[in-house]
Design an enzyme around this catalytic site. Structure first.
Site, mmCIF file in Angstrom:
data_model
loop_
_atom_site.group_PDB
_atom_site.id
_atom_site.type_symbol
_atom_site.label_atom_id
_atom_site.label_comp_id
_atom_site.label_asym_id
_atom_site.label_seq_id
_atom_site.Cartn_x
_atom_site.Cartn_y
_atom_site.Cartn_z
ATOM 1 N N CYS A 96 -10.950 -3.449 -3.903
ATOM 2 C CA CYS A 96 -9.959 -4.409 -4.399
ATOM 3 C C CYS A 96 -10.610 -5.728 -4.803
ATOM 4 O O CYS A 96 -10.145 -6.373 -5.745
ATOM 5 C CB CYS A 96 -8.869 -4.641 -3.357
ATOM 6 S SG CYS A 96 -7.706 -3.260 -3.307
ATOM 7 N N GLU B 151 0.212 5.218 0.685
ATOM 8 C CA GLU B 151 -0.756 6.227 1.125
ATOM 9 C C GLU B 151 -0.354 7.611 0.612
ATOM 10 O O GLU B 151 0.714 7.785 0.007
ATOM 11 C CB GLU B 151 -0.874 6.170 2.647
ATOM 12 C CG GLU B 151 -1.425 4.819 3.086
ATOM 13 C CD GLU B 151 -1.701 4.702 4.580
ATOM 14 O OE1 GLU B 151 -1.248 5.569 5.355
ATOM 15 O OE2 GLU B 151 -2.392 3.731 4.955
ATOM 16 N N GLU C 232 -3.051 -4.638 -3.104
ATOM 17 C CA GLU C 232 -3.582 -5.496 -4.178
ATOM 18 C C GLU C 232 -3.554 -4.761 -5.512
ATOM 19 O O GLU C 232 -3.244 -5.340 -6.552
ATOM 20 C CB GLU C 232 -5.019 -5.927 -3.864
ATOM 21 C CG GLU C 232 -5.163 -6.809 -2.634
ATOM 22 C CD GLU C 232 -5.369 -6.020 -1.339
ATOM 23 O OE1 GLU C 232 -4.861 -4.885 -1.228
ATOM 24 O OE2 GLU C 232 -6.036 -6.554 -0.451
ATOM 25 N N ASN D 131 0.833 -1.207 0.000
ATOM 26 C CA ASN D 131 0.000 0.000 0.000
ATOM 27 C C ASN D 131 0.865 1.253 0.000
ATOM 28 O O ASN D 131 1.955 1.280 0.588
ATOM 29 C CB ASN D 131 -1.030 -0.007 1.137
ATOM 30 C CG ASN D 131 -0.449 -0.217 2.517
ATOM 31 O OD1 ASN D 131 0.595 -0.845 2.682
ATOM 32 N ND2 ASN D 131 -1.118 0.309 3.524
ATOM 33 N N CYS E 73 -4.094 0.650 -2.500
ATOM 34 C CA CYS E 73 -3.966 -0.612 -1.757
ATOM 35 C C CYS E 73 -2.867 -1.504 -2.347
ATOM 36 O O CYS E 73 -2.532 -1.406 -3.537
ATOM 37 C CB CYS E 73 -5.279 -1.386 -1.791
ATOM 38 S SG CYS E 73 -6.564 -0.690 -0.743
ATOM 39 N N CYS F 119 -10.177 -5.005 0.571
ATOM 40 C CA CYS F 119 -11.314 -4.077 0.709
ATOM 41 C C CYS F 119 -12.289 -4.308 -0.447
ATOM 42 O O CYS F 119 -11.975 -5.010 -1.417
ATOM 43 C CB CYS F 119 -10.815 -2.630 0.722
ATOM 44 S SG CYS F 119 -10.338 -1.996 -0.897
HETATM 45 N N1 THU Z 1 -5.149 -1.812 2.684
HETATM 46 C C1 THU Z 1 -4.582 -2.549 1.683
HETATM 47 O O1 THU Z 1 -3.586 -2.140 1.076
HETATM 48 N N2 THU Z 1 -5.145 -3.736 1.379
HETATM 49 C C2 THU Z 1 -6.145 -4.327 2.091
HETATM 50 O O2 THU Z 1 -6.521 -5.456 1.786
HETATM 51 C C3 THU Z 1 -6.765 -3.614 3.206
HETATM 52 C C4 THU Z 1 -6.325 -2.214 3.402
HETATM 53 C C5 THU Z 1 -4.497 -0.549 3.056
HETATM 54 C C6 THU Z 1 -5.173 0.724 2.640
HETATM 55 C C7 THU Z 1 -4.606 1.715 3.631
HETATM 56 O O3 THU Z 1 -3.350 2.177 3.155
HETATM 57 C C8 THU Z 1 -4.367 0.895 4.876
HETATM 58 O O4 THU Z 1 -4.364 -0.468 4.465
HETATM 59 C C9 THU Z 1 -5.416 1.093 5.961
HETATM 60 O O5 THU Z 1 -6.683 0.931 5.446
#
Ligand code: THU
Length: 130
Positions: free
Chosen positions: A88, A43, A54, A41, A52, A85
């Site tokens: 994704c 941000e 994925e 991920n 994310c 999520c």
């Molecule tokens: N996140 C992912 O990268 N993948 C997931 O399957 C769940 C959430 C990330 C998004 C964000 O950067 C952090 O986790 C908190 O939500």
């Protein structure tokens, strides 16, 4: 192969850029051809622009010319299972059939394996537009 995917997900998790949530996620896709694609991920100060793990792994797969997901490992820490999520799940659906396996892991290893169908029942996919 699952062991290798889990190892790569752990490394990816460490590389995550998650200064706002502090929640690091790694994802590894195995494509039909057997190649592995990794994402973490990333941000952003403008929060909704974060990406994310994925989605990063899907981009890497597409860039390499692969189009079919066979299996995925998602890794994150914490008490609750780190499942993809909603957004994704749909992104995965674009390149995967209902029955592919998604391995939910934490840094200690595999916690649960589910199918995409379990995460996204009655899904809408590319076939709907054919
Ligand atoms: N996140 C992912 O990268 N993948 C997931 O399957 C769940 C959430 C990330 C998004 C964000 O950067 C952090 O986790 C908190 O939500």
């Amino acid at each position: 192969m699952l062991r290798e995917m889990i190892e790569k997900a752990a490394t990816a998790m460490q590389q995550a850029y998650a200064p706002y949530s502090g929640f690091h996620v790694g994802a590894v896709i195995k494509s039909k051809g057997g190649a592995l694609f990794v994402g973490c991920n990333v941000e952003n100060a403008a929060y909704p622009e974060g990406v994310c793990a994925e989605a990063g792994a899907i981009s890497a797969m597409i860039l390499a010319g692969d189009r079919e997901i066979e299996e995925i490992v998602v890794m994150g820490a914490g008490k609750s299972l780190v499942t993809p999520c909603g957004g994704c799940r749909q992104k995965i659906r674009e390149f995967a059939g209902d029955d592919i396996k998604i391995h939910i892991c934490d840094p200690q290893g595999l916690r649960k394996t589910v199918t995409l169908k379990e995460l996204l029942p009655l899904s809408f996919g590319p076939e709907n537009l054919r």
